[in-house]
Write an enzyme that holds these catalytic residues in place. Structure first.
Site, PDB file in Angstrom:
ATOM      1  N   HIS A 190       0.839  -1.197   0.000  1.00  0.00           N
ATOM      2  CA  HIS A 190       0.000   0.000   0.000  1.00  0.00           C
ATOM      3  C   HIS A 190       0.876   1.250   0.000  1.00  0.00           C
ATOM      4  CE1 HIS A 190      -4.083   1.530   1.634  1.00  0.00           C
ATOM      5  NE2 HIS A 190      -3.796   1.992   0.450  1.00  0.00           N
ATOM      6  N   ARG A 297     -15.245  11.658  -1.904  1.00  0.00           N
ATOM      7  CA  ARG A 297     -15.278  11.057  -0.550  1.00  0.00           C
ATOM      8  C   ARG A 297     -15.809  12.092   0.445  1.00  0.00           C
ATOM      9  NH1 ARG A 297     -10.159   8.273  -2.297  1.00  0.00           N
ATOM     10  NH2 ARG A 297     -10.366   6.075  -1.729  1.00  0.00           N
ATOM     11  N   ARG A 333     -20.151  10.059  -2.966  1.00  0.00           N
ATOM     12  CA  ARG A 333     -20.287   8.854  -2.140  1.00  0.00           C
ATOM     13  C   ARG A 333     -20.832   9.252  -0.776  1.00  0.00           C
ATOM     14  NH1 ARG A 333     -15.322   4.949  -0.700  1.00  0.00           N
ATOM     15  NH2 ARG A 333     -14.761   6.633   0.729  1.00  0.00           N
ATOM     16  N   GLU A 433     -17.213  -3.687  -2.563  1.00  0.00           N
ATOM     17  CA  GLU A 433     -15.945  -3.775  -1.824  1.00  0.00           C
ATOM     18  C   GLU A 433     -16.027  -4.800  -0.693  1.00  0.00           C
ATOM     19  OE1 GLU A 433     -14.997   0.096  -0.174  1.00  0.00           O
ATOM     20  OE2 GLU A 433     -17.091   0.535   0.231  1.00  0.00           O
ATOM     21  N   ASN A 456      -9.554  -1.249  -2.763  1.00  0.00           N
ATOM     22  CA  ASN A 456      -8.776  -1.111  -1.516  1.00  0.00           C
ATOM     23  C   ASN A 456      -9.367  -2.004  -0.437  1.00  0.00           C
ATOM     24  OD1 ASN A 456      -7.590   0.885  -2.975  1.00  0.00           O
ATOM     25  ND2 ASN A 456      -8.557   2.572  -1.877  1.00  0.00           N
ATOM     26  N   ASP A 457     -10.674  -1.922  -0.292  1.00  0.00           N
ATOM     27  CA  ASP A 457     -11.316  -2.758   0.725  1.00  0.00           C
ATOM     28  C   ASP A 457     -11.588  -4.166   0.221  1.00  0.00           C
ATOM     29  OD1 ASP A 457     -11.567  -1.287   3.147  1.00  0.00           O
ATOM     30  OD2 ASP A 457     -12.896   0.083   2.092  1.00  0.00           O
ATOM     31  N   ARG A 467      -5.441  -3.488   5.110  1.00  0.00           N
ATOM     32  CA  ARG A 467      -4.889  -2.640   4.054  1.00  0.00           C
ATOM     33  C   ARG A 467      -3.812  -1.690   4.571  1.00  0.00           C
ATOM     34  NH1 ARG A 467     -10.059   1.038   2.324  1.00  0.00           N
ATOM     35  NH2 ARG A 467      -8.591   2.649   1.729  1.00  0.00           N
ATOM     36  N   CYS A 504     -12.545   2.100  -8.458  1.00  0.00           N
ATOM     37  CA  CYS A 504     -12.130   3.368  -7.872  1.00  0.00           C
ATOM     38  C   CYS A 504     -11.084   3.207  -6.770  1.00  0.00           C
ATOM     39  CB  CYS A 504     -13.331   4.158  -7.347  1.00  0.00           C
ATOM     40  SG  CYS A 504     -14.178   3.333  -5.998  1.00  0.00           S
TER      41      CYS A 504
END
Ligand code: PEP
Ligand code: MG
Length: 571
Positions: A190, A297, A333, A433, A456-457, A467, A504
């Site tokens: 990461h 976000r 979101r 996710e 990511n998740d 992560r 995303c």
């Protein structure tokens, strides 16, 4: 004397500057004695280092926020107490004054003495305190090696350390660090992904650097090739300058792509959306020719403040994002607080036993109906100013989307009745996710207007790999057959049902992965504006037809090495 080290290039870019060495918590030091005349200076050096660490701990305590703030705070308090323990200080002073050991070696001896006392205890709790002693000694050791302990910040320096956490990188860059070199780590961790989006040169796995590089050494770092040279000679400097010129040329070339389409070699247009968290991101996305904002976000409006933003404040932020994109789609979101994103207002639960699996994303929104209703009103009001769609995070099941859809419907009716101008169409989509959502998708895709895969998740939950845990760098990666299979199935289901699918997560912002995502069928990417042009270039160099013909081979890869071989053939 010149010395070269070879690691792995993890984030491209070149740097020339002084080294700032940060030693790991426990470090081997051999026995070292000092002259009687040097004792007072050595004591002063040690005390200065102690003062610096005290200030560091205080500053870290003040900066704390996020889901783990409470726990980390307790550790920091404990470390501050250990630092003030008279036993520690008197012991160290005696070792330097009477035995004439160097401060480093005195620290080592004192650490071993204290550890032996704790090791001898019956209680597990006390035995585990050795780790805390190591942290404090490690910090002191690092402060001693900074030479002048009063010097803070690392502007214009190259950080040399054992590993770097993703959470540190942005701050390091803000402080002006030119590059980072680590003795451990992986190119796909990461941290590496983040360093690439920050354009911060990073070399990982340069095994011996901590043994041989000292504070203040002059270094040349090549983050692409993974090379580090200490005390560079004329030829190194010449090569460095040539690489810098090349970097500049590439930047200019990328700059020209701002107005070019994101079209593959065989003429297929791919949509590049931007991930945005601020006004600047929106402005940058617009300037780079993004197709729209693919992920706004909203939780960033809620962080670092003591009071929840009210409807008008939220409305103004969402409206400005819409206006900033001048008619291109903006994907707002809904609140994704929780886990690593905890606020100070007390909205996200502070003491969950396992926050990543806790009340975050849509779960929190549905649990706090009044907060969610306020946010929904603000978003729907913003739809009167331009194209806007709503994306729901952390969806695990159909029922959640039903509740959100019902709230959206109620909100639209109420706002219309109040006389607000709102859009006729407000598409509603879900983040994919949570693995359960990917598996259950055929059962609720009918309710969705679009999908956005949050890799990511998704990677974290599919592989049970945190992560933010750098130690799992090798495991936490999209290069796992299970991740590719899930991505492929979600993308293909979306295509069959005529629902746009984007990715995303950070994967979409890494040009290295663009051929892989294209092969799996992806046609929409949403990424931080920082790497948008690089990804556009990678897509413009891709032959989509050829990649898709090779998708079968990619999906048959049985392990990471097989996937990497596939990627190498595309390079
Ligand atoms: C993701 O999980 O991939 C994502 C984009 O969301 P976040 O990183 O905000 O959790
Ligand atoms: Mg997520």
């Amino acid at each position: 004397m010149r010395r070269a080290f070879v690691g792995h290039g993890a984030s491209r870019g070149n740097a020339l500057g002084h080294a700032r060495v940060r030693l790991p918590a426990v470090f081997d030091v051999s026995e070292e004695r000092i002259a009687a005349s040097a004792v007072e200076a050595e004591l002063a050096r040690l005390h200065a280092a102690m003062a610096a660490v005290r200030t560091e701990l205080l500053a870290a305590r003040e900066r704390l926020q996020g889901a783990l703030a409470h726990e980390i705070g307790e550790f920091l308090d404990l470390h501050a107490l250990l630092l003030d323990d008279p036993e520690l200080l008197q012991g160290l002073d005696a070792l330097i004054r009477q035995e004439r050991y160097s401060a480093d070696y005195a620290l080592r001896l004192q650490r071993n003495r204290l550890a032996a006392v704790f090791e001898g205890m019956d209680d597990d709790y006390f035995r585990s305190r050795i780790e805390d002693i190591d942290h404090v000694i490690g910090r002191l050791h690092a402060a001693l090696h900074r030479g002048d302990a009063a010097v803070r910040g690392t502007a214009g320096e190259i950080l040399v350390t054992d590993s770097v956490a993703p959470s540190e990188l942005a701050q390091l860059q803000e402080e002006g660090v030119l590059a980072v070199v680590t003795s451990g780590g992986s190119q796909l961790s990461h941290s590496a992904i983040l360093a690439r989006s920050l354009h911060l040169p990073l070399v990982v796995g340069a095994a011996d650097v901590l043994q041989h590089i000292n504070d203040g050494d002059v270094l040349v770092v090549d983050g692409g090739a993974g090379h580090v040279v200490v005390a560079p000679g004329a030829a190194d400097l010449r090569a460095y300058r040539a690489r810098k010129r090349e970097e500049k040329r590439e930047r200019q070339q990328l700059h020209r792509l701002r107005r070019e389409p994101t079209r593959t070699l065989d003429g297929v247009d791919i949509r590049l959306y931007a991930n945005a968290e601020s006004r600047q991101d929106v402005a940058e996305a617009h300037a780079l020719g993004a197709a729209g904002v693919g992920l706004y976000r909203t939780e960033f409006l809620f962080l670092q403040r003591d009071r929840l933003p009210d409807e008008d404040e939220q409305f103004a932020a969402y409206r400005d994002a819409v206006l900033g994109m001048t008619g291109r789609m903006v994907t707002i979101r809904t609140l994704d607080l929780g886990a690593d994103k905890a606020d100070r207002t007390g909205l996200a639960l502070q003491r969950e036993p396992n926050p990543a699996l806790g009340c975050r994303g849509v779960r929190l929104s549905l649990a706090r109906g009044e907060v969610f209703a306020t946010q929904m009103r603000a978003i729907v009001r913003a739809s009167g100013y331009g194209p806007l769609r709503i994306l729901v995070p952390m969806v695990a099941r159909r029922e959640e989307m039903q509740r959100v859809a019902a709230l959206l419907q109620r909100t639209r009716e109420a706002l219309r009745a109040e006389g607000h101008e709102i859009a006729d169409e407000i598409p509603l989509g879900a983040m994919i996710e949570v693995p359960a959502a990917a598996l259950a998708l055929p059962g609720f895709i009918d309710m969705l207007d679009f999908l956005s895969i949050g890799t990511n998740d998704l990677i974290q939950y599919l592989l049970a790999a945190d992560r933010d845990n750098d130690a799992l760098g090798d495991l936490y990666s999209p290069l796992h057959p299970a991740v590719l299979r899930v991505l492929h199935e979600v993308i293909q289901l979306g295509r069959r049902r005529g629902k746009p699918v984007a990715v995303c997560g950070e994967v979409a912002g890494d040009a290295l992965f663009a051929p892989l995502l294209l092969a799996l069928g992806l046609e929409e990417f949403s990424l931080h504006p920082g790497t948008l042009l690089e990804v556009r270039q990678a897509i413009r160099n891709a032959d989509l037809g050829a990649l898709r013909r090779r998708a079968g081979a990619l999906l048959r890869a049985r392990d990471r090495a097989g996937i990497e071989r596939w990627m190498a053939r595309c390079a």
